[in-house]
Enzyme design. Structure first.
Site, PDB file in Angstrom:
ATOM      1  N   GLU A  77       0.807  -1.233   0.000  1.00 41.19           N
ATOM      2  CA  GLU A  77       0.000   0.000   0.000  1.00 41.19           C
ATOM      3  C   GLU A  77       0.839   1.282   0.000  1.00 41.19           C
ATOM      4  OE1 GLU A  77      -3.017  -0.471   3.061  1.00 41.19           O
ATOM      5  OE2 GLU A  77      -3.997  -2.061   1.939  1.00 41.19           O
ATOM      6  N   GLU A 104      -4.697  -8.981  -0.809  1.00 39.79           N
ATOM      7  CA  GLU A 104      -5.147  -8.724   0.566  1.00 39.79           C
ATOM      8  C   GLU A 104      -6.622  -8.411   0.614  1.00 39.79           C
ATOM      9  OE1 GLU A 104      -2.595  -6.126   3.099  1.00 39.79           O
ATOM     10  OE2 GLU A 104      -4.504  -5.595   4.046  1.00 39.79           O
TER      11      GLU A 104
END
Ligand SMILES: *[C@@H]1O[C@H](CO)[C@@H](O)[C@H](O)[C@H]1NC(C)=O
Ligand SMILES: *[C@@H]1O[C@H](CO)[C@@H](O)[C@H](O)[C@H]1NC(C)=O
Length: 545
Positions: A281, A385
Protein backbone atom coordinates in the site's frame (compact mmCIF):
# COMPACT_ATOMS: atom_id res chain seq x y z
CA UNK A 1 -35.94 -49.22 -26.17
CA UNK A 2 -32.39 -50.44 -25.96
CA UNK A 3 -31.24 -46.89 -25.35
CA UNK A 4 -33.68 -46.48 -22.48
CA UNK A 5 -32.45 -49.65 -20.85
CA UNK A 6 -28.86 -48.50 -21.10
CA UNK A 7 -29.70 -45.24 -19.42
CA UNK A 8 -31.48 -47.02 -16.60
CA UNK A 9 -28.55 -49.37 -15.96
CA UNK A 10 -26.22 -46.41 -16.00
CA UNK A 11 -28.39 -44.57 -13.49
CA UNK A 12 -28.35 -47.49 -11.10
CA UNK A 13 -24.58 -47.80 -11.34
CA UNK A 14 -24.15 -44.08 -10.80
CA UNK A 15 -26.41 -44.01 -7.76
CA UNK A 16 -24.58 -46.98 -6.28
CA UNK A 17 -21.33 -45.21 -6.88
CA UNK A 18 -22.62 -42.15 -5.05
CA UNK A 19 -23.79 -44.04 -2.00
CA UNK A 20 -20.41 -45.75 -1.95
CA UNK A 21 -18.54 -42.45 -2.16
CA UNK A 22 -20.69 -40.78 0.45
CA UNK A 23 -20.09 -43.76 2.70
CA UNK A 24 -16.61 -42.35 3.35
CA UNK A 25 -18.05 -39.56 5.40
CA UNK A 26 -16.37 -36.33 6.23
CA UNK A 27 -16.39 -35.21 9.83
CA UNK A 28 -19.27 -32.72 10.00
CA UNK A 29 -19.14 -29.22 11.39
CA UNK A 30 -19.44 -29.19 15.19
CA UNK A 31 -21.77 -26.23 15.10
CA UNK A 32 -22.02 -23.62 17.79
CA UNK A 33 -24.89 -21.14 17.87
CA UNK A 34 -23.21 -17.83 18.69
CA UNK A 35 -26.38 -16.66 20.41
CA UNK A 36 -26.84 -13.47 18.43
CA UNK A 37 -29.93 -12.98 16.27
CA UNK A 38 -29.23 -13.09 12.54
CA UNK A 39 -25.83 -14.80 12.78
CA UNK A 40 -24.96 -18.12 11.20
CA UNK A 41 -23.29 -20.99 13.03
CA UNK A 42 -19.55 -21.31 13.59
CA UNK A 43 -17.75 -24.67 13.57
CA UNK A 44 -15.65 -25.52 16.61
CA UNK A 45 -12.31 -27.36 16.45
CA UNK A 46 -10.02 -28.43 19.29
CA UNK A 47 -7.37 -31.04 20.04
CA UNK A 48 -9.78 -33.96 19.60
CA UNK A 49 -12.15 -32.84 16.83
CA UNK A 50 -12.28 -30.79 13.68
CA UNK A 51 -14.61 -30.95 10.68
CA UNK A 52 -13.12 -32.09 7.37
CA UNK A 53 -14.02 -31.89 3.71
CA UNK A 54 -12.80 -34.22 1.04
CA UNK A 55 -13.46 -33.84 -2.65
CA UNK A 56 -15.42 -36.67 -4.27
CA UNK A 57 -14.25 -37.01 -7.86
CA UNK A 58 -17.40 -37.34 -9.96
CA UNK A 59 -17.59 -40.43 -12.17
CA UNK A 60 -18.00 -39.82 -15.90
CA UNK A 61 -21.48 -38.54 -16.66
CA UNK A 62 -22.15 -37.44 -13.07
CA UNK A 63 -21.73 -34.42 -10.85
CA UNK A 64 -21.15 -33.71 -7.16
CA UNK A 65 -22.37 -30.61 -5.31
CA UNK A 66 -21.16 -28.98 -2.08
CA UNK A 67 -23.40 -26.46 -0.34
CA UNK A 68 -22.92 -24.02 2.55
CA UNK A 69 -25.75 -21.78 3.68
CA UNK A 70 -26.78 -19.17 6.20
CA UNK A 71 -29.16 -21.79 7.63
CA UNK A 72 -26.15 -23.90 8.62
CA UNK A 73 -25.07 -26.26 5.84
CA UNK A 74 -21.28 -26.55 5.57
CA UNK A 75 -19.97 -28.29 2.44
CA UNK A 76 -23.01 -30.54 2.42
CA UNK A 77 -22.61 -33.05 -0.40
CA UNK A 78 -25.10 -34.24 -2.95
CA UNK A 79 -24.90 -35.24 -6.58
CA UNK A 80 -26.55 -36.81 -9.55
CA UNK A 81 -26.35 -37.82 -13.15
CA UNK A 82 -26.03 -35.52 -16.14
CA UNK A 83 -29.33 -35.62 -17.99
CA UNK A 84 -29.53 -35.94 -21.74
CA UNK A 85 -32.49 -34.87 -23.83
CA UNK A 86 -32.14 -37.04 -26.89
CA UNK A 87 -33.60 -35.51 -29.99
CA UNK A 88 -35.54 -38.72 -30.63
CA UNK A 89 -37.27 -38.37 -27.31
CA UNK A 90 -38.11 -34.76 -27.94
CA UNK A 91 -39.41 -35.48 -31.42
CA UNK A 92 -41.60 -38.27 -30.10
CA UNK A 93 -43.00 -36.01 -27.40
CA UNK A 94 -43.58 -33.23 -29.83
CA UNK A 95 -45.47 -35.57 -32.09
CA UNK A 96 -47.56 -36.75 -29.18
CA UNK A 97 -48.32 -33.32 -27.76
CA UNK A 98 -48.40 -31.53 -31.05
CA UNK A 99 -46.45 -28.68 -29.45
CA UNK A 100 -43.12 -27.81 -27.86
CA UNK A 101 -42.27 -29.58 -24.62
CA UNK A 102 -42.31 -26.83 -22.00
CA UNK A 103 -39.67 -28.47 -19.82
CA UNK A 104 -37.23 -28.46 -22.71
CA UNK A 105 -37.77 -24.79 -23.39
CA UNK A 106 -34.57 -22.86 -22.75
CA UNK A 107 -36.36 -19.67 -21.63
CA UNK A 108 -37.63 -20.08 -18.07
CA UNK A 109 -40.75 -18.20 -17.19
CA UNK A 110 -39.88 -16.48 -13.96
CA UNK A 111 -37.04 -14.89 -12.02
CA UNK A 112 -36.67 -17.93 -9.77
CA UNK A 113 -35.20 -19.86 -12.68
CA UNK A 114 -31.75 -19.30 -14.08
CA UNK A 115 -30.25 -21.13 -17.03
CA UNK A 116 -26.66 -21.10 -18.30
CA UNK A 117 -24.75 -22.70 -21.11
CA UNK A 118 -21.13 -23.56 -20.23
CA UNK A 119 -18.56 -23.38 -23.02
CA UNK A 120 -15.43 -25.19 -21.89
CA UNK A 121 -13.71 -24.46 -25.21
CA UNK A 122 -13.94 -20.67 -24.65
CA UNK A 123 -11.19 -20.10 -22.09
CA UNK A 124 -9.79 -17.11 -20.23
CA UNK A 125 -7.13 -16.80 -17.51
CA UNK A 126 -5.43 -19.72 -15.76
CA UNK A 127 -6.05 -19.95 -12.02
CA UNK A 128 -2.92 -19.81 -9.83
CA UNK A 129 -4.69 -20.51 -6.56
CA UNK A 130 -6.12 -19.30 -3.28
CA UNK A 131 -4.71 -18.72 0.16
CA UNK A 132 -4.21 -16.57 3.22
CA UNK A 133 -1.53 -14.58 5.00
CA UNK A 134 0.95 -15.75 7.59
CA UNK A 135 1.18 -12.56 9.61
CA UNK A 136 2.80 -12.34 13.02
CA UNK A 137 -0.72 -12.11 14.48
CA UNK A 138 -1.75 -15.35 12.76
CA UNK A 139 1.41 -17.07 14.02
CA UNK A 140 1.04 -15.77 17.58
CA UNK A 141 -2.55 -17.06 17.79
CA UNK A 142 -1.73 -20.39 16.17
CA UNK A 143 1.20 -20.88 18.54
CA UNK A 144 -1.14 -20.57 21.55
CA UNK A 145 -2.79 -23.88 20.57
CA UNK A 146 -1.64 -27.35 21.61
CA UNK A 147 0.20 -29.39 19.00
CA UNK A 148 -2.91 -31.41 18.03
CA UNK A 149 -5.08 -28.32 17.69
CA UNK A 150 -2.33 -26.64 15.65
CA UNK A 151 -2.42 -29.68 13.36
CA UNK A 152 -6.19 -29.40 12.93
CA UNK A 153 -5.71 -25.74 12.05
CA UNK A 154 -3.03 -26.41 9.45
CA UNK A 155 -4.98 -29.34 7.98
CA UNK A 156 -8.15 -27.24 7.83
CA UNK A 157 -6.50 -24.74 5.53
CA UNK A 158 -3.92 -26.68 3.57
CA UNK A 159 -4.46 -30.45 3.54
CA UNK A 160 -6.50 -32.83 1.41
CA UNK A 161 -9.09 -32.87 4.20
CA UNK A 162 -9.25 -29.07 4.22
CA UNK A 163 -9.38 -26.14 1.82
CA UNK A 164 -6.17 -27.09 -0.05
CA UNK A 165 -4.82 -23.52 -0.01
CA UNK A 166 -1.78 -23.15 -2.26
CA UNK A 167 -0.91 -19.46 -1.87
CA UNK A 168 0.52 -17.62 1.14
CA UNK A 169 1.42 -13.97 1.63
CA UNK A 170 3.99 -13.09 4.25
CA UNK A 171 5.11 -9.66 5.47
CA UNK A 172 8.85 -8.93 5.21
CA UNK A 173 9.41 -7.87 8.82
CA UNK A 174 6.55 -6.41 10.80
CA UNK A 175 3.14 -5.12 9.78
CA UNK A 176 0.33 -3.69 11.87
CA UNK A 177 -0.66 -7.30 12.67
CA UNK A 178 2.42 -7.66 14.88
CA UNK A 179 2.71 -7.14 18.62
CA UNK A 180 5.15 -4.23 18.08
CA UNK A 181 6.52 -2.32 15.09
CA UNK A 182 9.87 -3.59 13.81
CA UNK A 183 12.00 -4.02 10.70
CA UNK A 184 15.18 -5.96 9.88
CA UNK A 185 18.60 -4.29 10.21
CA UNK A 186 17.31 -1.51 12.45
CA UNK A 187 20.83 -1.00 13.82
CA UNK A 188 23.34 0.34 13.09
CA UNK A 189 21.74 3.36 11.44
CA UNK A 190 22.68 4.29 7.87
CA UNK A 191 24.00 0.76 7.34
CA UNK A 192 23.69 0.87 3.54
CA UNK A 193 25.43 -2.51 3.19
CA UNK A 194 22.86 -4.17 5.50
CA UNK A 195 25.72 -5.66 7.49
CA UNK A 196 23.46 -6.53 10.42
CA UNK A 197 20.47 -8.04 8.61
CA UNK A 198 18.89 -10.85 10.58
CA UNK A 199 15.47 -12.42 10.95
CA UNK A 200 13.61 -11.97 14.23
CA UNK A 201 11.87 -14.10 16.82
CA UNK A 202 8.65 -13.60 14.85
CA UNK A 203 10.13 -15.44 11.87
CA UNK A 204 11.67 -18.26 13.88
CA UNK A 205 8.79 -18.88 16.29
CA UNK A 206 5.68 -17.93 14.38
CA UNK A 207 5.89 -17.41 10.63
CA UNK A 208 8.43 -19.99 9.48
CA UNK A 209 7.03 -22.84 11.64
CA UNK A 210 3.48 -22.18 10.41
CA UNK A 211 4.65 -21.99 6.79
CA UNK A 212 6.66 -25.21 7.14
CA UNK A 213 3.77 -27.10 8.70
CA UNK A 214 1.54 -25.89 5.86
CA UNK A 215 4.07 -26.97 3.23
CA UNK A 216 4.25 -30.43 4.81
CA UNK A 217 0.54 -31.15 4.25
CA UNK A 218 -0.21 -29.10 1.13
CA UNK A 219 -1.57 -30.95 -1.90
CA UNK A 220 0.29 -28.71 -4.37
CA UNK A 221 3.28 -26.38 -4.17
CA UNK A 222 2.59 -23.42 -1.90
CA UNK A 223 3.58 -20.25 -3.73
CA UNK A 224 4.59 -17.47 -1.37
CA UNK A 225 4.26 -13.75 -2.03
CA UNK A 226 6.26 -11.44 0.26
CA UNK A 227 5.72 -7.72 0.88
CA UNK A 228 7.50 -5.05 2.88
CA UNK A 229 5.38 -2.64 4.91
CA UNK A 230 8.22 -0.41 6.12
CA UNK A 231 12.00 -0.60 5.70
CA UNK A 232 14.29 0.30 8.63
CA UNK A 233 13.38 3.84 9.57
CA UNK A 234 16.86 5.20 8.78
CA UNK A 235 16.07 4.58 5.09
CA UNK A 236 13.01 6.86 5.33
CA UNK A 237 12.70 10.63 5.07
CA UNK A 238 10.88 10.94 8.42
CA UNK A 239 12.94 8.41 10.40
CA UNK A 240 9.70 6.85 11.66
CA UNK A 241 7.73 3.64 11.10
CA UNK A 242 4.59 5.46 9.93
CA UNK A 243 3.46 8.83 8.62
CA UNK A 244 4.33 10.81 5.49
CA UNK A 245 7.65 9.41 4.30
CA UNK A 246 9.49 8.25 1.21
CA UNK A 247 12.67 6.29 0.67
CA UNK A 248 15.84 8.40 0.88
CA UNK A 249 17.41 8.26 -2.61
CA UNK A 250 20.78 7.13 -1.21
CA UNK A 251 19.08 3.94 0.03
CA UNK A 252 17.25 2.92 -3.16
CA UNK A 253 19.75 0.12 -3.75
CA UNK A 254 19.81 -0.89 -0.07
CA UNK A 255 16.04 -1.31 -0.13
CA UNK A 256 16.30 -3.61 -3.18
CA UNK A 257 19.06 -5.57 -1.41
CA UNK A 258 16.86 -5.77 1.70
CA UNK A 259 14.45 -7.95 -0.31
CA UNK A 260 17.25 -10.20 -1.56
CA UNK A 261 18.60 -10.61 1.97
CA UNK A 262 15.13 -11.60 3.19
CA UNK A 263 14.84 -14.28 0.49
CA UNK A 264 18.31 -15.58 1.35
CA UNK A 265 17.37 -15.93 5.01
CA UNK A 266 14.09 -17.69 4.23
CA UNK A 267 15.91 -20.05 1.85
CA UNK A 268 18.07 -21.15 4.78
CA UNK A 269 14.83 -22.59 6.20
CA UNK A 270 13.92 -24.08 2.81
CA UNK A 271 11.16 -21.55 2.29
CA UNK A 272 11.26 -20.21 -1.23
CA UNK A 273 9.66 -16.90 -2.20
CA UNK A 274 7.62 -17.07 -5.43
CA UNK A 275 6.87 -13.36 -5.77
CA UNK A 276 7.60 -9.95 -4.29
CA UNK A 277 5.33 -6.97 -4.27
CA UNK A 278 6.84 -3.52 -4.69
CA UNK A 279 5.85 -2.42 -1.10
CA UNK A 280 2.53 -2.80 0.66
CA UNK A 281 0.00 0.00 0.00
CA UNK A 282 2.42 2.70 -1.20
CA UNK A 283 -0.24 5.38 -0.90
CA UNK A 284 -0.32 5.01 2.91
CA UNK A 285 2.90 6.98 3.23
CA UNK A 286 1.66 9.74 0.92
CA UNK A 287 -1.86 10.28 2.22
CA UNK A 288 -1.30 9.04 5.77
CA UNK A 289 -4.84 8.12 6.82
CA UNK A 290 -3.39 5.07 8.48
CA UNK A 291 -1.03 5.02 11.43
CA UNK A 292 0.78 1.76 10.91
CA UNK A 293 3.95 0.55 9.15
CA UNK A 294 4.22 2.16 5.75
CA UNK A 295 6.49 3.56 3.06
CA UNK A 296 5.11 6.17 0.70
CA UNK A 297 5.87 5.91 -3.00
CA UNK A 298 5.01 8.48 -5.61
CA UNK A 299 4.38 6.59 -8.87
CA UNK A 300 7.39 8.15 -10.65
CA UNK A 301 9.77 7.26 -7.80
CA UNK A 302 8.43 3.72 -7.70
CA UNK A 303 9.02 3.46 -11.46
CA UNK A 304 12.66 4.51 -11.06
CA UNK A 305 13.21 2.14 -8.13
CA UNK A 306 11.78 -0.83 -10.03
CA UNK A 307 13.63 0.01 -13.28
CA UNK A 308 17.00 0.92 -11.73
CA UNK A 309 17.19 -1.09 -8.50
CA UNK A 310 14.69 -3.83 -7.68
CA UNK A 311 14.28 -5.14 -11.24
CA UNK A 312 17.95 -5.44 -12.23
CA UNK A 313 19.02 -6.59 -8.75
CA UNK A 314 16.49 -9.40 -8.74
CA UNK A 315 17.11 -10.48 -12.34
CA UNK A 316 20.88 -10.56 -11.78
CA UNK A 317 20.54 -12.56 -8.57
CA UNK A 318 20.00 -16.25 -8.07
CA UNK A 319 16.37 -15.30 -7.36
CA UNK A 320 15.96 -14.35 -11.01
CA UNK A 321 12.72 -16.34 -11.33
CA UNK A 322 10.97 -14.41 -8.57
CA UNK A 323 7.96 -12.54 -9.91
CA UNK A 324 7.43 -8.83 -9.27
CA UNK A 325 3.90 -7.61 -8.58
CA UNK A 326 3.52 -3.84 -8.65
CA UNK A 327 1.12 -1.48 -6.88
CA UNK A 328 -0.16 -3.82 -4.10
CA UNK A 329 -2.90 -1.33 -3.30
CA UNK A 330 -6.60 -0.64 -3.98
CA UNK A 331 -8.02 -1.21 -7.45
CA UNK A 332 -8.66 2.50 -8.10
CA UNK A 333 -4.93 3.24 -7.70
CA UNK A 334 -3.64 0.70 -10.23
CA UNK A 335 -3.78 2.85 -13.31
CA UNK A 336 -2.50 5.99 -11.57
CA UNK A 337 0.54 4.06 -10.36
CA UNK A 338 1.25 2.16 -13.56
CA UNK A 339 0.94 5.22 -15.78
CA UNK A 340 3.15 7.26 -13.48
CA UNK A 341 5.76 4.53 -13.22
CA UNK A 342 5.91 3.90 -16.94
CA UNK A 343 6.02 7.58 -17.88
CA UNK A 344 8.96 8.18 -15.54
CA UNK A 345 10.77 4.91 -16.25
CA UNK A 346 9.46 2.94 -19.25
CA UNK A 347 11.74 0.01 -18.42
CA UNK A 348 9.87 -0.56 -15.14
CA UNK A 349 7.07 -2.21 -17.11
CA UNK A 350 9.49 -4.86 -18.45
CA UNK A 351 10.41 -5.91 -14.92
CA UNK A 352 6.82 -6.19 -13.72
CA UNK A 353 5.21 -9.60 -14.04
CA UNK A 354 1.92 -8.57 -12.58
CA UNK A 355 -0.21 -6.26 -10.50
CA UNK A 356 -1.21 -6.90 -6.88
CA UNK A 357 -4.63 -5.68 -5.79
CA UNK A 358 -6.23 -5.03 -2.40
CA UNK A 359 -9.88 -5.33 -1.43
CA UNK A 360 -10.73 -2.11 0.36
CA UNK A 361 -11.51 -0.03 -2.71
CA UNK A 362 -14.08 -2.42 -4.09
CA UNK A 363 -16.76 0.27 -4.28
CA UNK A 364 -15.16 0.87 -7.71
CA UNK A 365 -16.59 -1.78 -10.09
CA UNK A 366 -14.43 -4.85 -10.76
CA UNK A 367 -14.72 -4.24 -14.50
CA UNK A 368 -11.80 -1.82 -14.04
CA UNK A 369 -9.66 -4.96 -13.72
CA UNK A 370 -10.70 -6.17 -17.17
CA UNK A 371 -9.76 -2.83 -18.68
CA UNK A 372 -6.41 -2.93 -16.83
CA UNK A 373 -5.83 -6.41 -18.29
CA UNK A 374 -6.62 -5.05 -21.73
CA UNK A 375 -4.29 -2.09 -21.33
CA UNK A 376 -1.43 -4.14 -19.86
CA UNK A 377 -1.72 -7.47 -21.65
CA UNK A 378 0.35 -10.31 -20.27
CA UNK A 379 0.51 -8.84 -16.77
CA UNK A 380 -0.90 -11.15 -14.09
CA UNK A 381 -3.60 -9.79 -11.80
CA UNK A 382 -3.34 -11.13 -8.25
CA UNK A 383 -5.54 -10.21 -5.29
CA UNK A 384 -3.11 -10.00 -2.37
CA UNK A 385 -5.15 -8.72 0.57
CA UNK A 386 -8.74 -8.79 1.78
CA UNK A 387 -10.55 -8.73 5.08
CA UNK A 388 -13.86 -7.67 6.53
CA UNK A 389 -14.27 -5.10 9.29
CA UNK A 390 -11.36 -2.65 8.70
CA UNK A 391 -13.30 0.43 7.62
CA UNK A 392 -14.01 3.41 9.89
CA UNK A 393 -17.73 2.76 9.37
CA UNK A 394 -17.44 -0.90 10.40
CA UNK A 395 -18.94 -0.73 13.89
CA UNK A 396 -17.95 -4.32 14.57
CA UNK A 397 -14.38 -5.39 13.87
CA UNK A 398 -15.10 -9.07 14.54
CA UNK A 399 -18.68 -10.03 13.70
CA UNK A 400 -18.76 -13.60 14.86
CA UNK A 401 -20.77 -15.98 12.67
CA UNK A 402 -21.58 -13.30 10.08
CA UNK A 403 -23.05 -14.76 6.91
CA UNK A 404 -23.03 -11.30 5.26
CA UNK A 405 -19.24 -11.22 5.44
CA UNK A 406 -19.02 -14.66 3.80
CA UNK A 407 -21.43 -13.45 1.12
CA UNK A 408 -19.30 -10.34 0.52
CA UNK A 409 -16.14 -12.42 0.17
CA UNK A 410 -17.94 -14.66 -2.31
CA UNK A 411 -19.30 -11.74 -4.34
CA UNK A 412 -15.93 -10.03 -4.58
CA UNK A 413 -13.96 -13.18 -5.40
CA UNK A 414 -16.48 -13.93 -8.17
CA UNK A 415 -16.14 -10.36 -9.44
CA UNK A 416 -12.34 -10.47 -9.35
CA UNK A 417 -11.98 -13.83 -11.07
CA UNK A 418 -14.57 -12.93 -13.69
CA UNK A 419 -12.33 -9.94 -14.46
CA UNK A 420 -9.06 -11.82 -15.05
CA UNK A 421 -7.67 -12.13 -11.52
CA UNK A 422 -5.60 -15.34 -11.30
CA UNK A 423 -5.48 -15.86 -7.54
CA UNK A 424 -6.92 -14.59 -4.31
CA UNK A 425 -5.06 -14.24 -1.01
CA UNK A 426 -7.00 -13.57 2.16
CA UNK A 427 -5.47 -11.51 4.98
CA UNK A 428 -4.72 -13.05 8.44
CA UNK A 429 -5.24 -16.84 8.47
CA UNK A 430 -6.51 -16.39 12.03
CA UNK A 431 -6.91 -13.76 14.73
CA UNK A 432 -8.12 -13.66 18.33
CA UNK A 433 -11.74 -12.85 19.17
CA UNK A 434 -10.94 -9.11 19.30
CA UNK A 435 -9.45 -9.22 15.79
CA UNK A 436 -5.82 -8.93 16.87
CA UNK A 437 -3.14 -8.71 18.03
CA UNK A 438 -2.42 -5.47 16.17
CA UNK A 439 0.03 -2.96 17.64
CA UNK A 440 -1.76 -0.07 15.87
CA UNK A 441 -5.20 -1.19 17.14
CA UNK A 442 -6.36 -1.76 13.57
CA UNK A 443 -8.47 -4.79 14.48
CA UNK A 444 -10.34 -6.73 11.77
CA UNK A 445 -12.18 -10.02 11.20
CA UNK A 446 -10.70 -13.31 10.01
CA UNK A 447 -12.16 -16.62 8.75
CA UNK A 448 -10.76 -18.43 11.81
CA UNK A 449 -10.75 -17.06 15.36
CA UNK A 450 -8.47 -18.63 17.98
CA UNK A 451 -9.28 -19.03 21.69
CA UNK A 452 -5.87 -19.85 23.12
CA UNK A 453 -7.03 -20.25 26.73
CA UNK A 454 -9.59 -22.90 25.66
CA UNK A 455 -7.25 -24.55 23.14
CA UNK A 456 -9.91 -24.22 20.45
CA UNK A 457 -10.60 -22.31 17.27
CA UNK A 458 -13.77 -21.56 15.36
CA UNK A 459 -14.36 -21.52 11.63
CA UNK A 460 -16.57 -18.64 10.57
CA UNK A 461 -18.75 -18.63 7.42
CA UNK A 462 -15.92 -16.74 5.61
CA UNK A 463 -13.74 -19.84 5.95
CA UNK A 464 -16.30 -21.91 4.03
CA UNK A 465 -16.72 -19.16 1.42
CA UNK A 466 -12.97 -19.32 0.71
CA UNK A 467 -13.13 -23.11 0.51
CA UNK A 468 -15.90 -23.13 -2.06
CA UNK A 469 -13.26 -21.69 -4.42
CA UNK A 470 -9.92 -23.01 -3.18
CA UNK A 471 -10.90 -26.63 -2.68
CA UNK A 472 -12.47 -27.20 -6.08
CA UNK A 473 -10.63 -24.86 -8.45
CA UNK A 474 -7.09 -26.28 -8.45
CA UNK A 475 -4.06 -24.52 -9.89
CA UNK A 476 -4.06 -24.76 -13.66
CA UNK A 477 -7.85 -24.51 -13.96
CA UNK A 478 -8.98 -22.16 -16.70
CA UNK A 479 -11.95 -19.84 -16.44
CA UNK A 480 -14.50 -20.66 -19.13
CA UNK A 481 -17.36 -18.86 -20.80
CA UNK A 482 -20.78 -18.89 -19.14
CA UNK A 483 -23.68 -17.75 -21.31
CA UNK A 484 -26.79 -16.67 -19.45
CA UNK A 485 -30.08 -17.45 -21.14
CA UNK A 486 -32.69 -16.57 -18.57
CA UNK A 487 -34.12 -13.52 -16.86
CA UNK A 488 -33.32 -15.03 -13.49
CA UNK A 489 -29.66 -14.87 -12.49
CA UNK A 490 -27.31 -16.29 -9.89
CA UNK A 491 -23.76 -14.85 -9.77
CA UNK A 492 -21.37 -17.58 -10.85
CA UNK A 493 -17.91 -18.58 -12.01
CA UNK A 494 -17.03 -21.60 -14.13
CA UNK A 495 -13.62 -23.18 -14.66
CA UNK A 496 -12.26 -26.21 -16.48
CA UNK A 497 -9.95 -28.16 -14.20
CA UNK A 498 -6.71 -29.80 -15.40
CA UNK A 499 -8.54 -33.15 -15.05
CA UNK A 500 -11.13 -31.97 -17.58
CA UNK A 501 -14.02 -31.47 -15.16
CA UNK A 502 -16.17 -28.35 -15.12
CA UNK A 503 -16.45 -26.63 -11.73
CA UNK A 504 -19.14 -23.99 -11.26
CA UNK A 505 -19.59 -21.83 -8.18
CA UNK A 506 -23.12 -20.47 -7.72
CA UNK A 507 -23.92 -17.79 -5.15
CA UNK A 508 -27.60 -17.49 -4.32
CA UNK A 509 -27.84 -14.33 -2.20
CA UNK A 510 -31.65 -14.31 -2.40
CA UNK A 511 -33.77 -15.27 0.58
CA UNK A 512 -35.64 -17.70 -1.68
CA UNK A 513 -34.64 -20.88 -3.50
CA UNK A 514 -33.39 -20.63 -7.06
CA UNK A 515 -33.68 -23.27 -9.77
CA UNK A 516 -30.61 -23.43 -11.95
CA UNK A 517 -30.01 -25.34 -15.16
CA UNK A 518 -26.39 -25.76 -16.28
CA UNK A 519 -26.06 -27.02 -19.84
CA UNK A 520 -22.72 -28.53 -20.79
CA UNK A 521 -23.73 -29.13 -24.41
CA UNK A 522 -26.75 -28.81 -26.68
CA UNK A 523 -28.24 -31.93 -25.18
CA UNK A 524 -26.67 -32.39 -21.73
CA UNK A 525 -27.62 -30.52 -18.60
CA UNK A 526 -28.01 -30.71 -14.85
CA UNK A 527 -30.78 -29.09 -12.81
CA UNK A 528 -30.09 -27.80 -9.31
CA UNK A 529 -32.21 -26.18 -6.64
CA UNK A 530 -30.14 -23.72 -4.64
CA UNK A 531 -30.95 -23.09 -0.99
CA UNK A 532 -31.77 -19.53 0.07
CA UNK A 533 -28.60 -17.54 0.94
CA UNK A 534 -26.22 -20.29 -0.06
CA UNK A 535 -22.97 -20.97 -1.85
CA UNK A 536 -22.87 -24.09 -4.00
CA UNK A 537 -19.90 -25.54 -5.85
CA UNK A 538 -20.69 -28.20 -8.41
CA UNK A 539 -18.09 -30.38 -10.10
CA UNK A 540 -19.29 -31.95 -13.32
CA UNK A 541 -17.53 -34.77 -15.14
CA UNK A 542 -18.85 -34.26 -18.65
CA UNK A 543 -17.02 -37.22 -20.18
CA UNK A 544 -19.19 -40.12 -21.22
CA UNK A 545 -17.90 -43.55 -20.30
C1 LIG B 1 22.57 -5.72 15.20
O1 LIG B 1 21.19 -5.97 15.43
C2 LIG B 1 20.87 -6.39 16.73
C3 LIG B 1 19.39 -6.65 16.76
O2 LIG B 1 19.05 -7.58 15.79
C4 LIG B 1 21.26 -5.32 17.73
O3 LIG B 1 21.00 -5.78 19.04
C5 LIG B 1 22.71 -4.97 17.58
O4 LIG B 1 23.04 -3.89 18.41
C6 LIG B 1 23.03 -4.60 16.13
N1 LIG B 1 24.44 -4.39 15.94
C7 LIG B 1 24.98 -3.16 15.73
C8 LIG B 1 26.45 -3.13 15.53
O5 LIG B 1 24.28 -2.15 15.66
C1 LIG C 1 19.08 -17.50 -13.00
O1 LIG C 1 19.83 -17.98 -11.92
C2 LIG C 1 20.26 -19.33 -12.06
C3 LIG C 1 20.85 -19.78 -10.73
O2 LIG C 1 21.79 -18.88 -10.25
C4 LIG C 1 21.23 -19.41 -13.24
O3 LIG C 1 21.66 -20.74 -13.41
C5 LIG C 1 20.50 -18.93 -14.49
O4 LIG C 1 21.40 -18.90 -15.58
C6 LIG C 1 19.92 -17.55 -14.28
N1 LIG C 1 19.09 -17.20 -15.41
C7 LIG C 1 19.15 -16.02 -16.00
C8 LIG C 1 18.23 -15.82 -17.14
O5 LIG C 1 19.90 -15.15 -15.64
Amino acid sequence: MLRHKNIRIFLVIAVLQFSFLFGKCDLPCRARDVGIAGRSAVCVCDATYCDTVTRNAPAPGTYVTYTSSRAGKRFEKSGGVIETNSHNKKDAKQQMNGKDDVSDNIQPKIFNDASYRLFSNVQYQTIEGFGGSVTDAAGVNWRKLSFNTQTHFVNSYFSKEGLEYNLIRVPIGGADFSTHPYTYNEYPWNDAALSNFSLTVEDYFYKLPLIKRAMAVATSEIKITASTWSPPVWMKTNNAITGFAQLRPQYYQSYADYHIRFMEEYEKSDVHIWALTTTNEPVNGIIPFVDFNSLGWFPWDLGHWVADNLGPTLRNSRFNKTLIFAVDDQRYLIDVYLQGMIRAAPKSLDYIDGIAIHYYGNFIPASILSSIQERYPGKLLLSTEACEGPMPWDVMRVKIGSWERAARYTRHILDDLNNFVIGWIDWNLCLDDKGGPNWAHNYVDAPILVYGDKDEFIKQPMYYAMGHFSKFMPRGSKRIEVLRRSLGHVPNLAVLTPEGNIVVLLHNSNTREMNVRLSTSLTDHIDLTLDPESITTVEINPQSN
